[in-house]
Design a protein around this motif. Structure first.
Motif, PDB file in Angstrom:
ATOM      1  N   ASN A   1       8.610  -3.230  -6.619  1.00 28.13           N
ATOM      2  CA  ASN A   1       9.454  -3.854  -5.595  1.00 28.13           C
ATOM      3  C   ASN A   1      10.375  -2.856  -4.888  1.00 28.13           C
ATOM      4  N   VAL A   2      10.991  -1.931  -5.676  1.00 28.15           N
ATOM      5  CA  VAL A   2      11.958  -1.031  -5.035  1.00 28.15           C
ATOM      6  C   VAL A   2      11.923   0.356  -5.691  1.00 28.15           C
ATOM      7  N   LEU A   3      12.070   1.380  -4.871  1.00 25.83           N
ATOM      8  CA  LEU A   3      12.188   2.761  -5.358  1.00 25.83           C
ATOM      9  C   LEU A   3      13.437   3.369  -4.732  1.00 25.83           C
ATOM     10  N   SER A   4      14.122   4.223  -5.500  1.00 19.34           N
ATOM     11  CA  SER A   4      15.306   4.896  -4.941  1.00 19.34           C
ATOM     12  C   SER A   4      15.140   6.391  -5.082  1.00 19.34           C
ATOM     13  N   PHE A   5      15.477   7.094  -4.040  1.00 20.74           N
ATOM     14  CA  PHE A   5      15.429   8.557  -4.080  1.00 20.74           C
ATOM     15  C   PHE A   5      16.789   9.102  -3.676  1.00 20.74           C
ATOM     16  N   PRO A   6      17.619   9.497  -4.663  1.00 23.32           N
ATOM     17  CA  PRO A   6      18.935  10.025  -4.308  1.00 23.32           C
ATOM     18  C   PRO A   6      18.798  11.306  -3.498  1.00 23.32           C
ATOM     19  N   PHE A   7      19.728  11.503  -2.590  1.00 25.07           N
ATOM     20  CA  PHE A   7      19.708  12.735  -1.791  1.00 25.07           C
ATOM     21  C   PHE A   7      20.096  13.886  -2.707  1.00 25.07           C
ATOM     22  N   SER A   8      19.286  14.939  -2.670  1.00 20.37           N
ATOM     23  CA  SER A   8      19.591  16.063  -3.543  1.00 20.37           C
ATOM     24  C   SER A   8      20.032  17.267  -2.724  1.00 20.37           C
ATOM     25  N   HIS A   9      21.259  17.731  -2.941  1.00 25.76           N
ATOM     26  CA  HIS A   9      21.759  18.919  -2.232  1.00 25.76           C
ATOM     27  C   HIS A   9      21.006  20.176  -2.670  1.00 25.76           C
ATOM     28  N   GLU A  10      20.469  20.134  -3.915  1.00 21.07           N
ATOM     29  CA  GLU A  10      19.763  21.326  -4.429  1.00 21.07           C
ATOM     30  C   GLU A  10      18.556  21.678  -3.582  1.00 21.07           C
ATOM     31  N   ASN A  11      17.890  20.604  -3.054  1.00 20.52           N
ATOM     32  CA  ASN A  11      16.677  20.871  -2.273  1.00 20.52           C
ATOM     33  C   ASN A  11      16.960  21.094  -0.803  1.00 20.52           C
ATOM     34  N   ASP A  12      18.229  21.008  -0.439  1.00 26.78           N
ATOM     35  CA  ASP A  12      18.548  21.123   0.977  1.00 26.78           C
ATOM     36  C   ASP A  12      19.085  22.517   1.277  1.00 26.78           C
ATOM     37  N   HIS A  13      18.264  23.279   2.000  1.00 30.25           N
ATOM     38  CA  HIS A  13      18.667  24.655   2.264  1.00 30.25           C
ATOM     39  C   HIS A  13      19.102  24.854   3.706  1.00 30.25           C
ATOM     40  N   SER A  14      19.289  23.763   4.421  1.00 31.02           N
ATOM     41  CA  SER A  14      19.670  23.914   5.827  1.00 31.02           C
ATOM     42  C   SER A  14      21.099  24.433   5.931  1.00 31.02           C
TER      43      SER A  14
ATOM     44  N   GLU B   1       0.848  -1.203   0.000  1.00 32.47           N
ATOM     45  CA  GLU B   1       0.000   0.000   0.000  1.00 32.47           C
ATOM     46  C   GLU B   1       0.885   1.255   0.000  1.00 32.47           C
ATOM     47  N   GLU B   2       1.895   1.258   0.860  1.00 40.35           N
ATOM     48  CA  GLU B   2       2.739   2.446   0.969  1.00 40.35           C
ATOM     49  C   GLU B   2       3.574   2.658  -0.298  1.00 40.35           C
ATOM     50  N   ILE B   3       4.108   1.565  -0.848  1.00 41.36           N
ATOM     51  CA  ILE B   3       4.948   1.743  -2.045  1.00 41.36           C
ATOM     52  C   ILE B   3       4.083   2.142  -3.250  1.00 41.36           C
ATOM     53  N   SER B   4       2.829   1.675  -3.265  1.00 44.96           N
ATOM     54  CA  SER B   4       1.915   2.077  -4.353  1.00 44.96           C
ATOM     55  C   SER B   4       1.707   3.583  -4.299  1.00 44.96           C
ATOM     56  N   TRP B   5       1.513   4.103  -3.097  1.00 46.06           N
ATOM     57  CA  TRP B   5       1.277   5.541  -2.927  1.00 46.06           C
ATOM     58  C   TRP B   5       2.505   6.320  -3.425  1.00 46.06           C
ATOM     59  N   LEU B   6       3.683   5.875  -3.035  1.00 47.31           N
ATOM     60  CA  LEU B   6       4.923   6.559  -3.444  1.00 47.31           C
ATOM     61  C   LEU B   6       5.124   6.451  -4.963  1.00 47.31           C
ATOM     62  N   ASN B   7       4.807   5.280  -5.499  1.00 52.56           N
ATOM     63  CA  ASN B   7       4.951   5.034  -6.935  1.00 52.56           C
ATOM     64  C   ASN B   7       4.060   5.984  -7.735  1.00 52.56           C
ATOM     65  N   ASN B   8       2.866   6.184  -7.195  1.00 54.24           N
ATOM     66  CA  ASN B   8       1.907   7.060  -7.856  1.00 54.24           C
ATOM     67  C   ASN B   8       2.323   8.526  -7.709  1.00 54.24           C
ATOM     68  N   GLN B   9       2.700   8.898  -6.501  1.00 54.03           N
ATOM     69  CA  GLN B   9       3.037  10.288  -6.174  1.00 54.03           C
ATOM     70  C   GLN B   9       4.268  10.763  -6.946  1.00 54.03           C
TER      71      GLN B   9
END
Ligand code: PXP
Length: 400
Positions: A64-77, A47-55
């Motif tokens: 089965n698997v999703l990867s989200f590389p860390f993006s420095h561009e979106n990190d403003h801390s 259920e959770e991976i379906s939501w992420l897959n759709n979003q």
């Protein structure tokens, strides 16, 4: 640094061995030269991976698997501006889908999860099978190569547990009768999963005696390791008995148990002669030594097949600092011996708390443990005491 696992799914129908997956992921990161980075692995349901897959990918249904590389561009801390963040990103896996795939492929759930982690990690490192056919092929080959290396790596060999039954004989001899019998105890240890039986035939026969070694030689189904001092009488017995291996130890009459390792460097000639005699009779020789480079080198120089590293100081340490220091000596000596082509065993004083770290050293082939197991057997029975120790050794040592 390393892999951080989070379980976000109902685990009532399967057991996830997080430690095993963590070790395999750490190994995969090391192979890909990113051991000093962080990666987060989230195990979810369909259920959770379906939501992420759709979003995030605009696709319907679970995957089965999703990867989200860390993006420095979106990190403003502020922190990312001041220190280089070594974040690889997130790997998200549906355990439900992994389980279905594991059944279809006839592999274990953990092996399927390992493959999916490998796939996810390669994505985080910039590989993408969706870019072109060539890239898909290259990524597939890389995955296969990594998994096969993992299966064959020295880290994937399980450390063996050999059990020393001397103290069963100690109890017997306290009464001067025939029970408990170390021969029966050895059989129970083997039935509970011991990979070998160790006995020390001392010059003074304070526990194991000549009848014991004779019967043990006839009944042991695994491997018999005879511990002994390099003295004439016992050498004769060993040559006639033909155990699978002997471990030469220093022996003093006054000591309660073997106190230190052999000074191999100081008695090369005598020990080399014993090794040659044993070699001729087809018996492998191990030298029980303190974890020191000097002793490892001397053991190698005189032709020993094995060394057994003395773990007593590590086990007896009373502070964490001392224990860590002793552990590092063992790890370094084991590595040095392994690199020289010696086979490496370890033992003395290991118990249900101290064993796991030593078993986890991928240079170590076998642990020799006696007192702690026989002590526990008094409370829970020998079969259970052996099984519990075997579980500790197994959980700590195997990464595939
Ligand atoms: N290895 C050697 C060479 C030993 O002498 C002993 C003690 O007999 C052991 C291992 C096992 O030690 P422990 O009984 O403390 O587990």
């Amino acid at each position: 640094m390393g892999a951080h696992f989070t379980l976000h799914c109902d685990t009532s129908s399967f057991r996830i061995n997080e430690k095993l997956l963590q070790r395999r992921t750490a190994w995969l990161m090391l192979q890909n030269h990113v051991a000093d980075h962080d990666v987060s692995v989230l195990l979810v349901d369909d259920e959770e991976i379906s939501w992420l897959n759709n979003q995030y990918r605009n696709k319907q249904g679970p995957t089965n698997v999703l990867s989200f590389p860390f993006s420095h561009e979106n990190d403003h801390s502020d922190i990312s501006h001041t220190i280089a963040l070594k974040e690889l990103g997130d790997i998200i896996i549906s355990v439900e889908t992994a389980q279905e795939e594991a059944c279809k492929l006839k592999v274990s759930l953990h092996d399927r999860l390992t493959w999916l982690i490998t796939h996810g990690l390669l994505h985080l490192l910039g590989h993408d099978h969706e870019r072109s056919e060539n890239e898909a092929l290259a990524m597939w080959e890389l995955e296969k190569d990594l998994i096969s290396k993992l299966q064959n790596s020295r880290s994937s060999q399980m450390t063996h547990l050999a059990i020393n039954v001397d103290h069963v004989a100690t109890v017997r001899n306290a009464r001067g009768i025939t029970e408990p019998d170390p021969v029966a105890a050895a059989a129970i240890c083997e039935l509970a999963g011991a990979a070998g039986i160790v006995v020390h035939l001392r010059e003074d026969r304070r526990h194991i005696n000549d009848r014991d070694v004779r019967l043990l030689r006839e009944t042991i189904k695994t491997r018999m390791n005879l511990e002994m001092g390099a003295n004439k009488e016992i050498i004769e017995i060993a040559l006639n008995l033909k155990p699978d291996m002997v471990t030469l130890v220093p022996e003093k009459r006054q000591e309660l148990t073997t106190e230190g390792g052999l000074n191999v460097a100081g008695q090369k000639k005598k020990l080399a002669k014993t090794i040659q005699q044993m070699d001729k009779a087809g018996i492998s020789v191990s030298l029980f030594i303190d974890p020191e480079a000097k002793q490892v080198k001397a053991a190698h120089a005189i032709g020993a097949t094995y060394v057994e590293l003395h773990t007593g100081r590590y086990c007896d340490a009373t502070t964490e600092t001392d224990r860590e220091k002793e552990y590092q000596f063992i790890a370094a000596a084991a590595e040095e011996a392994y690199q020289m082509g010696l086979r490496v065993n370890a033992g003395h004083g290991l118990d249900y708390q101290t064993t796991a770290r030593i078993a986890a050293l991928d240079t170590i082939e076998e642990l020799s443990i006696g007192h702690a197991i026989i002590t526990r057997a008094v409370y829970v029975g020998l079969d259970q005491a052996v099984r519990e120790m075997k579980q500790i050794v197994r959980d700590a040592s195997i990464i595939y």
